[in-house]
Design a protein around this motif. Sequence first.
Motif, PDB file in Angstrom:
ATOM      1  N   CYS A 188      49.550  20.094  53.871  1.00 52.51           N
ATOM      2  CA  CYS A 188      49.181  21.221  54.857  1.00 52.51           C
ATOM      3  C   CYS A 188      49.300  22.299  54.345  1.00 52.51           C
ATOM      4  CB  CYS A 188      49.790  21.074  55.914  1.00 52.51           C
ATOM      5  SG  CYS A 188      48.989  19.104  56.850  1.00 52.51           S
ATOM      6  N   GLN A 189      50.716  22.522  53.601  1.00 52.31           N
ATOM      7  CA  GLN A 189      51.042  23.496  52.954  1.00 52.31           C
ATOM      8  C   GLN A 189      50.690  23.870  51.885  1.00 52.31           C
ATOM      9  OE1 GLN A 189      54.201  25.159  54.333  1.00 52.31           O
ATOM     10  NE2 GLN A 189      53.159  26.773  53.483  1.00 52.31           N
ATOM     11  N   SER A 190      50.085  23.040  51.134  1.00 57.37           N
ATOM     12  CA  SER A 190      48.795  23.403  50.440  1.00 57.37           C
ATOM     13  C   SER A 190      47.536  23.796  50.549  1.00 57.37           C
ATOM     14  CB  SER A 190      48.329  22.641  49.167  1.00 57.37           C
ATOM     15  OG  SER A 190      49.950  21.728  48.290  1.00 57.37           O
TER      16      SER A 190
ATOM     17  N   HIS B  31      48.078  25.801  53.687  1.00 63.45           N
ATOM     18  CA  HIS B  31      48.221  27.306  53.583  1.00 63.45           C
ATOM     19  C   HIS B  31      48.339  28.203  52.718  1.00 63.45           C
ATOM     20  CE1 HIS B  31      49.869  30.171  55.712  1.00 63.45           C
ATOM     21  NE2 HIS B  31      51.209  30.306  54.613  1.00 63.45           N
ATOM     22  N   ASN B  32      49.113  27.615  51.743  1.00 63.16           N
ATOM     23  CA  ASN B  32      49.519  28.137  50.352  1.00 63.16           C
ATOM     24  C   ASN B  32      48.299  29.447  49.734  1.00 63.16           C
ATOM     25  OD1 ASN B  32      52.098  27.990  51.268  1.00 63.16           O
ATOM     26  ND2 ASN B  32      52.595  26.942  49.498  1.00 63.16           N
ATOM     27  N   TYR B  33      47.664  28.242  49.521  1.00 65.27           N
ATOM     28  CA  TYR B  33      46.224  28.247  48.585  1.00 65.27           C
ATOM     29  C   TYR B  33      44.872  29.464  49.542  1.00 65.27           C
ATOM     30  CZ  TYR B  33      41.498  28.111  47.134  1.00 65.27           C
ATOM     31  OH  TYR B  33      40.045  27.859  46.260  1.00 65.27           O
ATOM     32  N   TYR B  34      44.972  29.189  50.694  1.00 63.19           N
ATOM     33  CA  TYR B  34      43.943  29.874  51.501  1.00 63.19           C
ATOM     34  C   TYR B  34      44.610  31.720  51.649  1.00 63.19           C
ATOM     35  CZ  TYR B  34      40.911  26.555  51.740  1.00 63.19           C
ATOM     36  OH  TYR B  34      40.024  25.937  51.505  1.00 63.19           O
ATOM     37  N   ARG B  35      46.346  31.762  51.744  1.00 58.17           N
ATOM     38  CA  ARG B  35      46.986  32.725  51.760  1.00 58.17           C
ATOM     39  C   ARG B  35      46.826  33.206  50.508  1.00 58.17           C
ATOM     40  NH1 ARG B  35      53.602  32.150  52.027  1.00 58.17           N
ATOM     41  NH2 ARG B  35      52.624  31.646  49.615  1.00 58.17           N
TER      42      ARG B  35
ATOM     43  N   CYS C 149      45.275  13.928  57.866  1.00 55.43           N
ATOM     44  CA  CYS C 149      45.472  15.141  58.318  1.00 55.43           C
ATOM     45  C   CYS C 149      44.483  15.951  57.398  1.00 55.43           C
ATOM     46  CB  CYS C 149      46.445  15.465  58.900  1.00 55.43           C
ATOM     47  SG  CYS C 149      47.683  16.166  58.268  1.00 55.43           S
ATOM     48  N   ALA C 150      45.128  16.153  56.651  1.00 53.58           N
ATOM     49  CA  ALA C 150      44.271  17.176  56.343  1.00 53.58           C
ATOM     50  C   ALA C 150      43.336  16.329  55.242  1.00 53.58           C
ATOM     51  CB  ALA C 150      44.997  17.843  54.691  1.00 53.58           C
ATOM     52  N   MET C 151      42.997  15.133  54.669  1.00 53.27           N
ATOM     53  CA  MET C 151      41.626  14.510  54.446  1.00 53.27           C
ATOM     54  C   MET C 151      40.908  14.742  56.019  1.00 53.27           C
ATOM     55  SD  MET C 151      43.392  11.558  52.766  1.00 53.27           S
ATOM     56  CE  MET C 151      45.420  11.136  51.956  1.00 53.27           C
ATOM     57  N   PHE C 152      41.345  14.337  56.857  1.00 50.38           N
ATOM     58  CA  PHE C 152      40.076  14.253  57.997  1.00 50.38           C
ATOM     59  C   PHE C 152      39.724  15.872  58.047  1.00 50.38           C
ATOM     60  CE2 PHE C 152      39.421  16.016  62.367  1.00 50.38           C
ATOM     61  CZ  PHE C 152      38.565  14.831  62.463  1.00 50.38           C
ATOM     62  N   VAL C 153      40.469  16.810  57.748  1.00 47.96           N
ATOM     63  CA  VAL C 153      39.973  18.154  57.734  1.00 47.96           C
ATOM     64  C   VAL C 153      38.660  18.092  56.370  1.00 47.96           C
ATOM     65  CG1 VAL C 153      40.318  20.599  57.371  1.00 47.96           C
ATOM     66  CG2 VAL C 153      41.233  18.813  59.032  1.00 47.96           C
ATOM     67  N   SER C 154      38.510  17.618  55.190  1.00 51.39           N
ATOM     68  CA  SER C 154      37.977  17.547  53.841  1.00 51.39           C
ATOM     69  C   SER C 154      36.687  16.838  54.388  1.00 51.39           C
ATOM     70  CB  SER C 154      38.792  17.353  52.475  1.00 51.39           C
ATOM     71  OG  SER C 154      40.757  17.980  52.723  1.00 51.39           O
TER      72      SER C 154
ATOM     73  N   ILE D 147      40.069  22.077  45.366  1.00 53.66           N
ATOM     74  CA  ILE D 147      41.720  22.824  45.315  1.00 53.66           C
ATOM     75  C   ILE D 147      42.885  21.935  44.980  1.00 53.66           C
ATOM     76  CG2 ILE D 147      42.884  23.952  47.350  1.00 53.66           C
ATOM     77  CD1 ILE D 147      40.367  24.059  48.961  1.00 53.66           C
ATOM     78  N   GLN D 148      42.858  21.037  45.937  1.00 56.89           N
ATOM     79  CA  GLN D 148      44.208  19.943  45.413  1.00 56.89           C
ATOM     80  C   GLN D 148      42.963  18.334  44.403  1.00 56.89           C
ATOM     81  OE1 GLN D 148      46.665  18.752  49.035  1.00 56.89           O
ATOM     82  NE2 GLN D 148      48.420  18.522  47.108  1.00 56.89           N
ATOM     83  N   THR D 149      41.985  18.277  45.138  1.00 61.05           N
ATOM     84  CA  THR D 149      41.426  17.403  44.710  1.00 61.05           C
ATOM     85  C   THR D 149      39.847  18.240  44.645  1.00 61.05           C
ATOM     86  OG1 THR D 149      40.076  16.050  46.111  1.00 61.05           O
ATOM     87  CG2 THR D 149      42.473  15.417  45.344  1.00 61.05           C
ATOM     88  N   LYS D 150      38.485  17.256  43.655  1.00 58.33           N
ATOM     89  CA  LYS D 150      36.839  18.275  43.948  1.00 58.33           C
ATOM     90  C   LYS D 150      37.011  17.862  45.547  1.00 58.33           C
ATOM     91  CE  LYS D 150      36.195  16.669  39.163  1.00 58.33           C
ATOM     92  NZ  LYS D 150      34.952  15.841  38.097  1.00 58.33           N
ATOM     93  N   LYS D 151      37.178  17.607  45.958  1.00 60.09           N
ATOM     94  CA  LYS D 151      37.474  17.099  47.757  1.00 60.09           C
ATOM     95  C   LYS D 151      38.373  18.143  48.360  1.00 60.09           C
ATOM     96  CE  LYS D 151      34.849  12.596  46.488  1.00 60.09           C
ATOM     97  NZ  LYS D 151      34.803  10.941  47.206  1.00 60.09           N
TER      98      LYS D 151
END
Length: 313
Positions: free
Chosen positions: A69-71, A73-77, A42-47, A60-64
């Motif tokens: 999902c939790q990553s 939320h935490n990152y953008y928070r 689901c998150a790969m789709f958003v990316s 963020i987690q990778t260059k793409k």
Amino acid sequence: MSRQDVLNKAKSQVGTSESPPNSNKTPYGLWYAPSLNGQKWCAMFVSWVYHHSGHPLGNIQTKKGIHHCQSAHNYYREKGKLTADPQPGDIVIYDWEGNGHADHIGIFIRWTSTARTAIEAYEGNTSTADNSDGGSVMIRTRARNLIKSFINPGVFTDTTITAVNSTLSKGARGSQVTQIQKHLFDLGYAIEIDGWFGNQTETLLKEYQTKNAMSVTGIADAVTIGALQEDANQIALAKSKFVSGSYLRRGNVGFMVTEVQRALISKIPFLKLTITGNFDAETLRSVKTFQLQNSLDPDGIVGPKTFGKLGIL
């Protein structure tokens, strides 16, 4: 490039499914990282959508972008990107159980009413049968009480973000409200866990604050939430000491009955069992049904074997 480009790209993918079915393999995973193609996506789709609409999320987690999902939320928070006023094309994160964990992610389309009680979103890896591992790209309608956070990822020209208020009061909705209600329920308050901060939640919070000699406001500020968390944690510790030789039967009440009811709902959703903390006739019937389905003696008593099958002990 604009928010509409994000929405258009997401719309163009509606109907795309895993190939082969139930494999988690998609064009999005293949693009994101071939070694991860086959994991929840689901998150790969958003990316993928953001990247291919000209608004890459960045490294963020990778260059793409992101794949947890939790990553996200935490990152953008941490970046101060959570927003209380989402705009079309923003990111939305869900918490199905109201337990504080991010379960799923999508792209916000619109509120479905002026009351803002539900949204529409583009989502990958979903279906009407399985919200967060369903295998297809769809437009889904979601209740506000399932939403953990909205995110303006900072890739658009409009960078204004409406700050999220960490203090919750009457009228608030969302998974954070669900967590507060669960804490109150675990502490013995007869509350409906629905993710909506209404009269009942306000009244019971006042009761809790009165009992603890706190300022009686009916508002869940940082101090009240911290107290609830600590007191509820004591219940969790008690649960951890619940030995495998224990038994529950009709007439019992308390947090372990609540755990059994929650587990039954998870295992057999069609039962539509109500979580009350009371081992009543409805719970007895549900236990017997579960026992029959799992080749156990259908005596309606929750002992070590039934606890084990429910995944509680």
